[in-house]
Design an enzyme around this catalytic site. Structure first.
Site, PDB file in Angstrom:
ATOM      1  N   TRP A 185      30.392  54.941  33.008  1.00 26.78           N
ATOM      2  CA  TRP A 185      31.262  54.141  33.856  1.00 26.78           C
ATOM      3  C   TRP A 185      32.138  55.023  34.744  1.00 26.78           C
ATOM      4  O   TRP A 185      32.705  56.011  34.284  1.00 26.78           O
ATOM      5  CB  TRP A 185      32.193  53.277  33.009  1.00 26.78           C
ATOM      6  CG  TRP A 185      31.541  52.031  32.515  1.00 26.78           C
ATOM      7  CD1 TRP A 185      30.254  51.645  32.720  1.00 26.78           C
ATOM      8  CD2 TRP A 185      32.149  51.012  31.733  1.00 26.78           C
ATOM      9  NE1 TRP A 185      30.021  50.446  32.111  1.00 26.78           N
ATOM     10  CE2 TRP A 185      31.166  50.035  31.493  1.00 26.78           C
ATOM     11  CE3 TRP A 185      33.426  50.820  31.211  1.00 26.78           C
ATOM     12  CZ2 TRP A 185      31.425  48.885  30.752  1.00 26.78           C
ATOM     13  CZ3 TRP A 185      33.679  49.684  30.472  1.00 26.78           C
ATOM     14  CH2 TRP A 185      32.691  48.718  30.248  1.00 26.78           C
ATOM     15  N   GLU A 211      43.979  31.915  36.346  1.00 28.47           N
ATOM     16  CA  GLU A 211      43.839  31.344  34.996  1.00 28.47           C
ATOM     17  C   GLU A 211      45.053  31.613  34.118  1.00 28.47           C
ATOM     18  O   GLU A 211      45.172  31.044  33.039  1.00 28.47           O
ATOM     19  CB  GLU A 211      42.603  31.944  34.298  1.00 28.47           C
ATOM     20  CG  GLU A 211      41.271  31.503  34.873  1.00 28.47           C
ATOM     21  CD  GLU A 211      40.788  32.407  36.002  1.00 28.47           C
ATOM     22  OE1 GLU A 211      41.632  33.057  36.667  1.00 28.47           O
ATOM     23  OE2 GLU A 211      39.566  32.467  36.224  1.00 28.47           O
ATOM     24  N   THR A 264      39.763  29.150  41.521  1.00 28.41           N
ATOM     25  CA  THR A 264      39.598  30.595  41.705  1.00 28.41           C
ATOM     26  C   THR A 264      38.470  30.817  42.700  1.00 28.41           C
ATOM     27  O   THR A 264      37.645  29.939  42.925  1.00 28.41           O
ATOM     28  CB  THR A 264      39.243  31.322  40.404  1.00 28.41           C
ATOM     29  OG1 THR A 264      37.933  30.916  40.042  1.00 28.41           O
ATOM     30  CG2 THR A 264      40.210  30.995  39.309  1.00 28.41           C
ATOM     31  N   LYS A 279      28.070  51.910  37.286  1.00 27.71           N
ATOM     32  CA  LYS A 279      27.434  52.566  36.152  1.00 27.71           C
ATOM     33  C   LYS A 279      26.467  53.597  36.695  1.00 27.71           C
ATOM     34  O   LYS A 279      25.417  53.270  37.235  1.00 27.71           O
ATOM     35  CB  LYS A 279      26.709  51.549  35.273  1.00 27.71           C
ATOM     36  CG  LYS A 279      27.244  51.570  33.874  1.00 27.71           C
ATOM     37  CD  LYS A 279      26.529  50.625  32.971  1.00 27.71           C
ATOM     38  CE  LYS A 279      27.121  50.777  31.570  1.00 27.71           C
ATOM     39  NZ  LYS A 279      26.660  49.767  30.680  1.00 27.71           N
TER      40      LYS A 279
END
Ligand code: ADP
Length: 543
Positions: free
Chosen positions: A445, A330, A183, A440
């Protein structure tokens, strides 16, 4: 316990995929577009023999079970030969990402201890920058993709020409490693994911299911997604398993080239990241009717969020259907995809568009849940945001030789994806951010994905990425990078007015920066880390 009386010891081996194609689908075609625009085509019958020749050649070079054999290649038929020749003989196919910096490739190939690298001649300038730093490397085999193999290298064609097209593959334990992929590792070093024969076979089966991608023998599949990006999303193995025609684009991924190829080869399913499709949609809009795409049943789009305006534009203006999919290296990679369920079959387009714009619900055998910062499992209410965790037979249980990342796996057997999602009562996931991209602002958020999707619905906008900029009062505030379509533009006020009806005021970006192009990662995603490096202090400076 009463055992079932079935052949439960039958081992799932990728060699089976090759044998099946050779015996049942030898007439079916595989096509590659070469760098010079010419087309190469042969059959699965040819493919079968050549793949076995490659296994024999690798054996002669000393490749043994468990050895890692790397590829540094574009998408083409010879890469597909390596895709099966290497795992079938019990070695491990390691696809190297040709867009990485040589220092990353050095790290990755050293970590994997690659013994042989099969590389395109056109990529030798890259290979030559790192091959000297690989103590485990014994041989380089060159694919003469754009001219003859230079002296001093083994030539792929000469090497396999000398070999038999028979190879009696070993019956491997299905847990044997088959392939690996690293990755990107935007934080820390790249991490290796090591797939097994079992995981690759079960994933291929899932790719063929009607309710997933329904890959079958009638298909003609164009993987625009590179074969080094999570196994081209499992399409090559699913295609060989079913005998589907494969259409490889080679090194040229220009929208015009891809559209020509789709039309000429009657492609039924093409797959790639949103940035590829944004370019294709813009070209189709500028040239309506130029390409006959009536053969295309779907375009699989994933890797990052497919903007709803793009999904809508393809459907309404060109009658092309997007399958929006979510996955990770993954997860082999397919985890979920956005299908409209039966109860919505007659729903109006706008309602279906909302569903197509989610990341969908999990494919069979992949389980999903989302948790809060303390690890508490959250409700499927469509509102509560948390980190997505997944588990299933093609999800990584650990990284390869990497104990630092052990905390990505929970004690009760789930993988922490790092994606922030909501899940609704029907199981549909909506990704609001990757945890490293979250903004943030004053403790609240803000979803960068929701904002950029909305900006990309403005008719003048080609691409948009929203990212966190440091703010003296609110810690972080959203800043938007915008690329306009050729010959078009909009003012900041117009962009803001376009967003206002859809978001709370504090969500709106503090500013917009207009760019010629948004920096992309090695697999074509918006590279927000680069934007943060360049513009992270933009608001502070302005203040
Ligand atoms: P990299 O880490 O190099 O980007 P991956 O392709 O494995 O490599 O990245 C997986 C990540 O890509 C996911 O965790 C998710 O953040 C993002 N992703 C994949 N598909 C989608 C999608 N359909 N919508 C939004 N994000 C996606």
């Amino acid at each position: 316990m009463l055992n079932g009386c079935m052949m439960d010891d039958y081992q799932l081996n990728l060699s089976y995929v090759l044998e099946r194609a050779g015996s049942l689908f030898h007439r079916n075609e595989i096509v590659t577009r070469n760098a010079d625009g010419s087309l190469f085509r042969y059959t699965y019958g040819d493919y079968y023999g050549r793949t076995k020749q490659l296994s024999n050649a690798l054996k002669r070079l000393g490749v043994k079970e468990g050895d890692r054999v790397a590829t540094l290649c574009w998408n083409h038929h010879r890469h597909l030969e390596a895709y099966l020749a290497i795992p079938a003989m019990g070695a491990v196919l390691h696809t190297l990402n040709l867009r990485l910096h040589p220092s990353d490739l050095t790290y990755i190939a050293r970590h994997a201890e690659d013994t042989v690298i099969i590389a395109d001649r056109s990529l030798l300038p890259l290979l030559e920058q790192f091959k000297g730093d690989l103590p485990s490397l014994r041989h380089v085999v060159v694919i003469p993709d754009d001219g003859p193999t230079p002296a001093g290298y083994l030539d792929y064609e000469q090497l396999i020409a000398a070999e038999s097209n028979q190879f009696d593959y070993p019956r491997l334990d299905e847990r044997t490693a088959a392939a690996m992929c690293y990755t990107s590792g935007t934080t820390g070093n790249p991490k290796g994911v090591l797939y097994s024969h079992r995981s690759a076979m079960l994933h291929s089966m899932a790719v063929t299911m009607t309710d997933t991608l329904a890959v079958g023998e009638n298909d003609a599949i164009l993987p625009v997604v590179p074969m080094f990006h999570a196994n081209a999303w499992g399409l090559p193995y699913a295609a060989v398993l079913t005998g589907a025609k494969m259409v490889f684009p080679g090194p040229n991924l220009q929208p015009e080239v891809l559209l020509d190829l789709m039309a000429r080869e009657k492609v039924t399913l093409a797959a790639g990241v949103p940035t590829i499709w944004l370019g294709i949609l813009a070209l189709l809009d500028a040239n309506p009717g130029k390409w006959d795409l009536s053969s295309v049943r779907t375009m699989v789009i994933g890797g990052s969020a497919a903007p709803p305006a793009m999904i809508d534009g393809f459907k309404r203006r060109h009658n092309l259907i997007v399958t929006h999919a979510w996955g990770m290296t993954e997860t082999s990679p397919i985890g979920s995809l956005a299908r409209v369920k039966h109860h919505m079959a007659d729903a109006p387009h706008e309602e279906k568009l909302k569903v197509w714009s989610t990341q969908g619900f999990s494919v069979p055998f992949v389980e999903t849940r989302h948790v809060d910062e303390e690890g508490k499992v959250l409700p499927w209410d469509g509102e509560t945001m948390g980190e997505l965790q997944v588990r299933g037979p093609w999800v990584a249980a650990s990284y390869y030789n990497n104990s630092e990342q052990a905390d990505r796996f929970t004690p009760d057997g789930w993988f922490k994806t790092g994606d922030i999602v909501t899940i609704n009562a029907d199981g549909y996931l909506t990704i609001t951010d990757r945890s490293k991209d979250v903004i943030k602002s004053g403790g609240e958020w803000i979803s960068t994905v929701a904002l950029e999707n909305a900006i990309m619905s403005h008719p003048a906008v080609l691409e948009a990425a929203v990212f966190a900029a440091v703010h003296p009062k609110w810690d972080e505030r959203p800043l938007a990078a915008v690329v306009f379509k050729p010959g078009q533009s909009a003012t900041k006020d117009e962009l803001r007015a376009h967003l206002e009806p859809h978001f709370a005021k504090f969500w709106l970006p503090d500013d917009f920066v207009v760019l010629d192009a948004i920096p992309k990662t090695s697999v074509g995603k918006f590279q927000k880390i680069k934007l943060r490096e360049q513009y992270g202090d933009y608001l502070v400076k302005q203040a």
